[in-house]
Design a protein around this motif. Structure first.
Motif, short mmCIF file in Angstrom:
data_model
loop_
_atom_site.label_atom_id
_atom_site.label_comp_id
_atom_site.label_asym_id
_atom_site.label_seq_id
_atom_site.Cartn_x
_atom_site.Cartn_y
_atom_site.Cartn_z
N UNK A 4 0.85 -1.18 0.00
CA UNK A 4 0.00 0.00 0.00
C UNK A 4 0.89 1.24 0.00
N UNK A 5 0.58 2.22 -0.84
CA UNK A 5 1.39 3.44 -0.86
C UNK A 5 1.11 4.31 0.36
N UNK A 6 2.01 5.25 0.61
CA UNK A 6 1.80 6.17 1.71
C UNK A 6 0.54 6.99 1.55
N UNK A 7 0.21 7.35 0.32
CA UNK A 7 -1.02 8.11 0.07
C UNK A 7 -2.25 7.26 0.38
N UNK A 8 -2.19 5.96 0.05
CA UNK A 8 -3.31 5.07 0.36
C UNK A 8 -3.44 4.87 1.87
N UNK A 9 -2.30 4.79 2.56
CA UNK A 9 -2.34 4.68 4.02
C UNK A 9 -3.07 5.89 4.60
N UNK A 10 -2.72 7.08 4.12
CA UNK A 10 -3.36 8.30 4.63
C UNK A 10 -4.86 8.29 4.40
N UNK A 11 -5.30 7.76 3.26
CA UNK A 11 -6.73 7.70 2.97
C UNK A 11 -7.49 6.84 3.99
N UNK A 12 -6.81 5.81 4.52
CA UNK A 12 -7.51 4.82 5.34
C UNK A 12 -7.30 4.99 6.84
N UNK A 13 -6.48 5.94 7.23
CA UNK A 13 -6.20 6.12 8.66
C UNK A 13 -7.43 6.58 9.42
N UNK A 14 -7.64 6.01 10.60
CA UNK A 14 -8.66 6.53 11.51
C UNK A 14 -8.03 7.49 12.50
N UNK A 15 -6.75 7.26 12.82
CA UNK A 15 -5.98 8.21 13.63
C UNK A 15 -5.26 9.16 12.68
N UNK A 16 -5.32 10.45 12.94
CA UNK A 16 -4.79 11.44 12.01
C UNK A 16 -3.57 12.16 12.60
N UNK A 17 -2.36 11.65 12.34
CA UNK A 17 -1.15 12.31 12.84
C UNK A 17 -0.68 13.39 11.87
N UNK A 18 0.34 14.14 12.29
CA UNK A 18 1.04 15.01 11.35
C UNK A 18 1.86 14.10 10.43
N UNK A 19 1.91 14.45 9.15
CA UNK A 19 2.61 13.62 8.17
C UNK A 19 3.77 14.38 7.55
N UNK A 20 4.95 13.75 7.56
CA UNK A 20 6.08 14.23 6.78
C UNK A 20 6.39 13.14 5.77
N UNK A 21 6.12 13.40 4.50
CA UNK A 21 6.38 12.41 3.47
C UNK A 21 7.87 12.39 3.13
N UNK A 22 8.40 11.19 2.92
CA UNK A 22 9.79 11.02 2.50
C UNK A 22 9.78 10.14 1.26
N UNK A 23 10.41 10.60 0.19
CA UNK A 23 10.37 9.84 -1.05
C UNK A 23 11.50 10.25 -1.98
N UNK A 24 11.84 9.38 -2.90
CA UNK A 24 12.86 9.70 -3.91
C UNK A 24 12.23 10.28 -5.16
N UNK A 25 10.89 10.40 -5.17
CA UNK A 25 10.18 10.84 -6.38
C UNK A 25 9.50 12.17 -6.14
N UNK A 26 9.83 13.17 -6.97
CA UNK A 26 9.27 14.50 -6.76
C UNK A 26 7.90 14.68 -7.38
N UNK A 27 7.40 13.70 -8.17
CA UNK A 27 6.12 13.91 -8.83
C UNK A 27 4.94 13.89 -7.87
#
Length: 247
Positions: A63-86
């Motif tokens: 599951x991608x990080x974006x998909x994880x965010x869609x399904x979370x019931x707990x909403x933390x602050x998110x700092x995305x880390x990735x090698x892809x700028x798109x």
């Protein structure tokens, strides 16, 4: 006294997890409480442990990080880390605190932590983020994040003269500069103001505020003379639409 924030790492690369682990350990304001190497585990552990902040890769197994965010019931602050700028545009639309492009320096990591400590997103902002992720919010883009010489910075959509499809990229023309982003022109069109940005050709999207004049050619197709001196040809359908818009 600064409240200690609990942190969680969602990252499939062992070396990247180690880098984040070391960086977090050097920040007394953060306390690492868990890690996950795939999206499914991350989703379960974040909901269970309820960390204050998650450092999350976007491209993960299961599951991608974006998909994880869609399904979370707990909403933390998110700092995305990735090698892809798109994914930068989507990440900031989802109200991520920051977007760390690998490989990032310790200074860049510290800047992200300082940002989340100074101005953490509200619960309301995160709920809005989930609406965006689920496709329930069709708000217009106000800015597009572009990359230049290793830096990511915002471009106000009002400053864009036109956009041009270029293979897998879209070229964004702002003044005398051209920025390439890994987003399709059709995807961008759906998020831009249709009263201002007009599709004049399959590969061209024009900001009418930057059109100096229009003149028909021998085939009755309009040629748009832009402020920067360029001339863009509208197809027949767009030419008819532009004529209908005139008073």
């Amino acid at each position: 006294m600064t409240k200690i924030k609990t942190a969680f790492i969602a990252e499939d690369e062992p070396l990247a997890r180690e880098v984040l682990r070391d960086a977090i350990s050097d920040r007394p304001e953060l306390s690492l409480i868990g890690e996950a190497a795939d999206g499914v585990t991350a989703l379960a552990q974040i909901n269970l442990l309820k960390p204050d902040v998650v450092f999350m890769d976007i491209q993960m197994p299961e599951m991608t990080g974006l998909e994880v965010l869609r399904r979370l019931s707990h909403l933390p602050d998110i700092v995305f880390t990735t090698a892809y700028d798109q994914y930068a545009v989507t990440a900031f639309e989802l109200h991520a605190v920051d977007y760390l492009l690998k490989p990032f320096s310790r200074e860049r990591f510290d800047a992200a932590v300082d940002r989340l400590l100074d101005a953490p997103p509200s619960m309301q902002a995160m709920e809005h983020a989930l609406n965006l992720a689920a496709g329930r919010d069709t708000g217009r883009l106000e800015r597009i994040l572009v990359r230049d010489r290793g830096h990511i910075f915002p471009v106000n959509v009002n400053d864009i003269a036109y956009l041009k499809a270029d293979a897998k990229y879209t070229a964004i023309i702002v003044g005398d500069r051209t920025h390439l982003v890994r987003l399709g022109i059709t995807e961008l069109e759906t998020r831009l103001d249709p009263a201002r940005f007009i599709r004049i050709h399959r590969s061209l999207l024009v900001n009418l505020d930057f059109v100096e004049s229009m003149k028909a050619d021998e085939q009755s197709q309009l040629r748009l003379h832009m402020r920067d001196g360029s001339v863009l040809l509208a197809n027949r359908e767009a030419s008819r639409m532009l004529r209908d818009m005139s008073i």
